[in-house]
Design a protein around this motif. Structure first.
Motif, PDB file in Angstrom:
ATOM      1  N   CYS A 189       0.843  -1.190   0.000  1.00 54.85           N
ATOM      2  CA  CYS A 189       0.000   0.000   0.000  1.00 54.85           C
ATOM      3  C   CYS A 189       0.885   1.250   0.000  1.00 54.85           C
ATOM      4  O   CYS A 189       1.720   1.423   0.900  1.00 54.85           O
ATOM      5  CB  CYS A 189      -0.897   0.002   1.235  1.00 54.85           C
ATOM      6  SG  CYS A 189      -1.765   1.552   1.517  1.00 54.85           S
ATOM      7  N   ILE A 190       0.714   2.115  -1.008  1.00 53.82           N
ATOM      8  CA  ILE A 190       1.562   3.303  -1.088  1.00 53.82           C
ATOM      9  C   ILE A 190       1.280   4.270   0.064  1.00 53.82           C
ATOM     10  O   ILE A 190       2.180   4.988   0.517  1.00 53.82           O
ATOM     11  CB  ILE A 190       1.390   4.024  -2.441  1.00 53.82           C
ATOM     12  CG1 ILE A 190       2.514   5.063  -2.607  1.00 53.82           C
ATOM     13  CG2 ILE A 190       0.005   4.642  -2.580  1.00 53.82           C
ATOM     14  CD1 ILE A 190       2.670   5.602  -3.990  1.00 53.82           C
ATOM     15  N   CYS A 191       0.039   4.281   0.557  1.00 50.54           N
ATOM     16  CA  CYS A 191      -0.288   5.185   1.662  1.00 50.54           C
ATOM     17  C   CYS A 191       0.498   4.814   2.919  1.00 50.54           C
ATOM     18  O   CYS A 191       1.017   5.687   3.630  1.00 50.54           O
ATOM     19  CB  CYS A 191      -1.786   5.154   1.942  1.00 50.54           C
ATOM     20  SG  CYS A 191      -2.807   5.668   0.542  1.00 50.54           S
ATOM     21  N   ARG A 192       0.595   3.515   3.201  1.00 47.98           N
ATOM     22  CA  ARG A 192       1.338   3.089   4.389  1.00 47.98           C
ATOM     23  C   ARG A 192       2.838   3.279   4.183  1.00 47.98           C
ATOM     24  O   ARG A 192       3.568   3.629   5.110  1.00 47.98           O
ATOM     25  CB  ARG A 192       1.008   1.625   4.714  1.00 47.98           C
ATOM     26  CG  ARG A 192      -0.448   1.462   5.108  1.00 47.98           C
ATOM     27  CD  ARG A 192      -0.815   0.087   5.639  1.00 47.98           C
ATOM     28  NE  ARG A 192      -2.253   0.066   5.836  1.00 47.98           N
ATOM     29  CZ  ARG A 192      -3.117  -0.544   5.036  1.00 47.98           C
ATOM     30  NH1 ARG A 192      -2.673  -1.255   4.009  1.00 47.98           N
ATOM     31  NH2 ARG A 192      -4.414  -0.466   5.253  1.00 47.98           N
ATOM     32  N   LYS A 193       3.299   3.085   2.952  1.00 49.40           N
ATOM     33  CA  LYS A 193       4.709   3.313   2.660  1.00 49.40           C
ATOM     34  C   LYS A 193       5.048   4.797   2.810  1.00 49.40           C
ATOM     35  O   LYS A 193       6.091   5.156   3.369  1.00 49.40           O
ATOM     36  CB  LYS A 193       5.021   2.845   1.233  1.00 49.40           C
ATOM     37  CG  LYS A 193       6.501   2.907   0.873  1.00 49.40           C
ATOM     38  CD  LYS A 193       6.759   2.273  -0.493  1.00 49.40           C
ATOM     39  CE  LYS A 193       8.254   2.285  -0.817  1.00 49.40           C
ATOM     40  NZ  LYS A 193       8.536   1.643  -2.130  1.00 49.40           N
ATOM     41  N   GLN A 194       4.148   5.668   2.341  1.00 52.23           N
ATOM     42  CA  GLN A 194       4.364   7.114   2.446  1.00 52.23           C
ATOM     43  C   GLN A 194       4.426   7.559   3.901  1.00 52.23           C
ATOM     44  O   GLN A 194       5.311   8.326   4.296  1.00 52.23           O
ATOM     45  CB  GLN A 194       3.235   7.857   1.712  1.00 52.23           C
ATOM     46  CG  GLN A 194       3.366   9.372   1.695  1.00 52.23           C
ATOM     47  CD  GLN A 194       2.576  10.065   2.782  1.00 52.23           C
ATOM     48  OE1 GLN A 194       1.576   9.534   3.274  1.00 52.23           O
ATOM     49  NE2 GLN A 194       3.013  11.247   3.167  1.00 52.23           N
ATOM     50  N   LYS A 195       3.517   7.065   4.724  1.00 58.74           N
ATOM     51  CA  LYS A 195       3.496   7.468   6.132  1.00 58.74           C
ATOM     52  C   LYS A 195       4.721   6.941   6.873  1.00 58.74           C
ATOM     53  O   LYS A 195       5.245   7.607   7.768  1.00 58.74           O
ATOM     54  CB  LYS A 195       2.211   6.958   6.797  1.00 58.74           C
ATOM     55  CG  LYS A 195       0.963   7.651   6.296  1.00 58.74           C
ATOM     56  CD  LYS A 195       0.937   9.129   6.658  1.00 58.74           C
ATOM     57  CE  LYS A 195       0.544   9.351   8.101  1.00 58.74           C
ATOM     58  NZ  LYS A 195       0.426  10.785   8.428  1.00 58.74           N
ATOM     59  N   GLU A 196       5.192   5.771   6.487  1.00 64.04           N
ATOM     60  CA  GLU A 196       6.406   5.230   7.101  1.00 64.04           C
ATOM     61  C   GLU A 196       7.603   6.118   6.780  1.00 64.04           C
ATOM     62  O   GLU A 196       8.447   6.393   7.651  1.00 64.04           O
ATOM     63  CB  GLU A 196       6.652   3.811   6.614  1.00 64.04           C
ATOM     64  CG  GLU A 196       7.870   3.147   7.242  1.00 64.04           C
ATOM     65  CD  GLU A 196       8.042   1.698   6.812  1.00 64.04           C
ATOM     66  OE1 GLU A 196       8.948   1.042   7.346  1.00 64.04           O
ATOM     67  OE2 GLU A 196       7.280   1.232   5.940  1.00 64.04           O
ATOM     68  N   LEU A 197       7.679   6.610   5.532  1.00 67.19           N
ATOM     69  CA  LEU A 197       8.804   7.440   5.109  1.00 67.19           C
ATOM     70  C   LEU A 197       8.804   8.814   5.774  1.00 67.19           C
ATOM     71  O   LEU A 197       9.846   9.456   5.873  1.00 67.19           O
ATOM     72  CB  LEU A 197       8.797   7.594   3.587  1.00 67.19           C
ATOM     73  CG  LEU A 197       9.214   6.340   2.800  1.00 67.19           C
ATOM     74  CD1 LEU A 197       8.932   6.513   1.314  1.00 67.19           C
ATOM     75  CD2 LEU A 197      10.693   6.041   3.021  1.00 67.19           C
ATOM     76  N   VAL A 198       7.630   9.286   6.224  1.00 66.18           N
ATOM     77  CA  VAL A 198       7.590  10.575   6.928  1.00 66.18           C
ATOM     78  C   VAL A 198       7.618  10.373   8.443  1.00 66.18           C
ATOM     79  O   VAL A 198       7.353  11.294   9.208  1.00 66.18           O
ATOM     80  CB  VAL A 198       6.353  11.411   6.519  1.00 66.18           C
ATOM     81  CG1 VAL A 198       6.406  11.742   5.043  1.00 66.18           C
ATOM     82  CG2 VAL A 198       5.044  10.719   6.890  1.00 66.18           C
ATOM     83  N   GLY A 199       7.961   9.156   8.872  1.00 67.82           N
ATOM     84  CA  GLY A 199       8.167   8.892  10.292  1.00 67.82           C
ATOM     85  C   GLY A 199       6.929   8.527  11.078  1.00 67.82           C
ATOM     86  O   GLY A 199       6.926   8.609  12.308  1.00 67.82           O
ATOM     87  N   GLU A 200       5.856   8.086  10.389  1.00 66.47           N
ATOM     88  CA  GLU A 200       4.625   7.699  11.070  1.00 66.47           C
ATOM     89  C   GLU A 200       4.178   6.322  10.588  1.00 66.47           C
ATOM     90  O   GLU A 200       3.169   6.181   9.892  1.00 66.47           O
ATOM     91  CB  GLU A 200       3.532   8.737  10.818  1.00 66.47           C
ATOM     92  CG  GLU A 200       3.887  10.128  11.300  1.00 66.47           C
ATOM     93  CD  GLU A 200       2.835  11.160  10.946  1.00 66.47           C
ATOM     94  OE1 GLU A 200       1.659  10.770  10.741  1.00 66.47           O
ATOM     95  OE2 GLU A 200       3.181  12.352  10.848  1.00 66.47           O
ATOM     96  N   PRO A 201       4.943   5.264  10.941  1.00 66.66           N
ATOM     97  CA  PRO A 201       4.627   3.921  10.436  1.00 66.66           C
ATOM     98  C   PRO A 201       3.294   3.403  10.956  1.00 66.66           C
ATOM     99  O   PRO A 201       2.849   3.765  12.050  1.00 66.66           O
ATOM    100  CB  PRO A 201       5.795   3.078  10.960  1.00 66.66           C
ATOM    101  CG  PRO A 201       6.305   3.826  12.153  1.00 66.66           C
ATOM    102  CD  PRO A 201       6.114   5.267  11.836  1.00 66.66           C
ATOM    103  N   CYS A 202       2.665   2.556  10.146  1.00 66.52           N
ATOM    104  CA  CYS A 202       1.364   1.968  10.468  1.00 66.52           C
ATOM    105  C   CYS A 202       1.554   0.504  10.855  1.00 66.52           C
ATOM    106  O   CYS A 202       2.418  -0.187  10.314  1.00 66.52           O
ATOM    107  CB  CYS A 202       0.462   2.095   9.233  1.00 66.52           C
ATOM    108  SG  CYS A 202      -1.110   1.238   9.362  1.00 66.52           S
ATOM    109  N   GLN A 203       0.711   0.022  11.771  1.00 67.95           N
ATOM    110  CA  GLN A 203       0.823  -1.354  12.247  1.00 67.95           C
ATOM    111  C   GLN A 203      -0.003  -2.341  11.437  1.00 67.95           C
ATOM    112  O   GLN A 203       0.077  -3.538  11.643  1.00 67.95           O
ATOM    113  CB  GLN A 203       0.400  -1.426  13.725  1.00 67.95           C
ATOM    114  CG  GLN A 203       1.248  -0.574  14.657  1.00 67.95           C
ATOM    115  CD  GLN A 203       2.725  -0.889  14.547  1.00 67.95           C
ATOM    116  OE1 GLN A 203       3.128  -2.057  14.622  1.00 67.95           O
ATOM    117  NE2 GLN A 203       3.549   0.138  14.364  1.00 67.95           N
TER     118      GLN A 203
END
Length: 313
Positions: A189-203
């Protein structure tokens, strides 16, 4: 000497203005598509395009039509150096920046929407810089896209969640949508990858984006997708449902080419509802949530998995 310096500055300003213009032209072309690409107050929409396209690529892409045109017709219409233009079109399509389609006259190319389209196609290439640019755009312009009509996506439930007496139309059924596909590919999922790259990883589960293609073997040699069967896809969807993810498809009766399985901490649409306060970011569902009063024991499980906040049950 001063005249030479002044001339150099004016030439540089002219080049910068020309570069800015081609990106504005491309942004305007994308914004004319039904999905839209509204401008951001801080200009982050242009900075995204500058990151993805060279000035020459932006100028070429801005001239494409949403409906893919055969290469021969495109080259005749656009003019210029045909060999160079053909090579650029093929490269842009391979990078997911324009649409590729088979036509009766051979390979065709057209304008790809920003979402769902260009942005999602960047999963293999998503960098921290692009992730941060998208976060800026989300905060300053993306909300206008979510407010547009008609809505880009709609939510559909898994089959098991629907009372058996209810009639389910094929375009509202995940089972039917999956069964019509000849090939199914799944990727991160690009949304979860994007949030991980801005320092807000999803579980939540990372690999949840399904693409459905009416051609057999489409993902057999794919570097970025792995192919799954219809049975495997439905098993995954049931698992995603148990995880509390929201199943979203394109807001069309025909041509459902993807199933997004979304969380409100990462998904741009659900974040629009939760973080930006936009109430109707997706098309109204044909289904209404109800509670079986006799079966409910008030355990709170529904609240734990609800993607928007407290479950209204």
């Amino acid at each position: 000497m001063f005249g030479a310096v002044s001339h150099a500055h004016s030439s540089e300003e002219a080049r910068e203005k020309m570069t800015e213009t081609v990106y504005e032209q491309l942004a305007a072309a994308l914004n004319r598509m039904p999905q839209g690409f509204p401008p951001a107050d801080d200009g982050s929409h242009l900075r995204i395009l500058e990151y993805l396209y060279t000035p020459a690529e932006a100028a070429l892409t801005a001239q494409l039509n949403p409906q893919p045109e055969p290469m021969k017709d495109l080259l005749a219409r656009l003019g210029g150096e045909q060999k160079e233009t053909a090579a650029m079109l093929k490269d842009l399509s391979q990078r997911g920046l324009i649409r590729f389609a088979r036509t009766e006259q051979g390979s065709g190319f057209g304008l790809e929407p920003f979402v769902v389209g260009i942005y999602e196609n960047q999963v293999p290439h998503l960098s921290k810089e692009l992730a941060e640019l998208f976060e800026q755009y989300f905060r300053n312009g993306f909300g206008r896209l979510l407010e547009a009509e008609p809505k880009v996506m709609r939510i559909v439930p898994v089959q098991e969640a629907i009372v058996s007496s209810v009639e389910i139309r094929p375009y509202e059924s995940l089972v039917d949508i999956v069964s019509r596909a000849k090939s199914i590919g799944i990727q991160q999922c690009i949304c979860r990858k994007q949030k991980e790259l801005v320092g807000e990883p999803c579980q939540h589960t990372q690999e949840t984006c399904m693409v459905l293609v009416p051609v057999a073997g489409a993902f057999d040699n794919s570097e970025w997708f792995h192919s799954v069967t219809s049975e495997e896809a439905l098993t995954m969807l049931r698992s995603f449902s148990e995880e509390g993810l929201v199943h979203q498809v394109s807001n069309t009766q025909e041509g459902n080419y993807y199933i997004c399985n979304c969380c409100s901490c990462c998904c741009g649409l659900l974040r629009g509802m939760k973080d930006l306060g936009i109430a109707n970011v997706v098309a109204s569902s044909a289904f209404v949530n109800t509670v079986d009063e006799e079966a409910c024991i008030a355990c709170g499980s529904c609240e734990e998995v609800c993607q928007i906040g407290r479950a209204h049950v």
